[in-house]
Design an enzyme around this catalytic site. Structure first.
Site, short mmCIF file in Angstrom:
data_model
loop_
_atom_site.label_atom_id
_atom_site.label_comp_id
_atom_site.label_asym_id
_atom_site.label_seq_id
_atom_site.Cartn_x
_atom_site.Cartn_y
_atom_site.Cartn_z
N HIS A 3 0.86 -1.10 0.01
CA HIS A 3 -0.14 0.07 -0.04
C HIS A 3 0.90 1.45 0.14
O HIS A 3 0.83 2.14 -0.66
CB HIS A 3 -0.68 -0.06 1.50
N GLY A 12 -2.69 -1.42 -7.02
CA GLY A 12 -1.92 -2.48 -6.98
C GLY A 12 -2.07 -3.57 -7.92
O GLY A 12 -3.05 -3.98 -8.30
#
Ligand code: PAF
Length: 291
Positions: free
Chosen positions: A37, A148
């Site tokens: 993250h 992601g």
């Protein structure tokens, strides 16, 4: 770092930043943050964001009735500490009633790209993802949003939604961050017992075997998928949900080898479901033969 819980407070902070000419970046998350993250904050900055908003919201609508919503890991204090170290401007932490007030009844449903693989195994999942991501885009109005690549199909679904709905946001995708043994970083790794954690890298090894075969001399989708299953079977107690070679645009089996391809997998180890993927560029694939 300003912590907001309401839509109005979040919009006011963003409006003030935009009034100063700052480009806004959004990193949507479900919290229990890890290096993956945090790397997305850098991805958003590299894509031109100067004012970073991170959201943490465990979105009930993207979990099926038998999935892990209730036990999804949460650590608000730890997340705040990590974000303070990344110079984040706003942390948006809405409550479920803020995002889905009583009476809310609109769902965003992306088409074909949301149907195979994860879409087939997790009915409604991508509707939940697309709905919350569109809502976050409407609230934050980011210039850039980062996601992601571990969730490769999610990236493709969001990309499709942005193009289909002409949303004024550029998407930036971050590479999968891995533990030293290859396991893709995921908040769900925290569910694994030490024994399961030792077995978990078998998913990445299976995908690597598929990648190697594709880069060398294997001639068919079937043989690559069989090879990946053979490697995954080395992990005691690993239950394969899917191990597939797909076209990264459609997430369907490829029609030829003359394009980028993706090996993608999902496995269950005990009660934990892990996903991962590797994209192989067209230039690295010698074959034009497919079966
Ligand atoms: O990838 C995630 O963590 C979630 O699916 C997202 C994009 C934050 C939407 O809830």
């Amino acid at each position: 770092m300003l912590i907001t819980q309401t839509i109005d407070d979040t919009r006011s902070a963003v409006d003030a930043a935009k009034a100063h000419g700052r480009r806004v970046g959004l990193v949507p998350t479900m919290g229990f943050l890890h290096e993956g993250h945090l790397s997305l904050i850098d991805v958003a900055r590299s894509a031109g964001a100067e004012f970073i908003v991170v959201s943490i919201f465990v979105n009930p609508r993207q979990f099926g009735p038998n999935e892990d919503f209730a036990r999804y890991p949460r650590d608000e204090d730890g997340d705040v500490r990590l974000l303070l170290g990344k110079d984040v401007d706003v942390l948006f932490l809405p409550a479920v009633e803020t995002m889905y007030p009583p009476g809310s009844q609109t769902t965003v449903s992306v088409g074909a790209v949301a149907k195979p693989l994860e879409g087939a195994r997790r009915p409604g999942h991508f509707d939940g993802v697309a709905t919350i991501v569109l809502k976050l885009f409407e609230i934050v109005q980011p210039d850039v949003a980062a996601f992601g690549r571990k969730d490769a199909q999610q990236c493709a679904v969001i990309d499709r939604m942005v193009r289909d709905l002409d949303l004024p946001v550029s998407l930036a995708f971050g590479e999968t961050m891995r533990e030293p043994d290859g396991l893709a970083m995921s908040s769900r790794n925290s569910y694994l017992t030490p024994e399961q954690r030792a077995i978990a890298p078998v998913l990445h090894r299976a995908l690597r075997a598929g990648e190697d075969a594709l880069r060398h001399d294997v001639e068919s989708v079937d043989s690559i998928e069989r090879l990946m299953h053979t490697v995954a079977a080395e992990g005691a107690g690993v239950e394969v949900d899917y191990l597939a070679l797909v076209d990264p645009e459609t997430f369907e089996p490829p029609v030829d080898f003359d394009r980028d391809l993706l090996v993608a997998g999902a496995v269950r180890i005990g009660k934990t479901r892990l996903i991962d993927n590797i994209r192989i560029p067209k230039e690295a694939i010698p074959h034009t033969k497919i079966g």
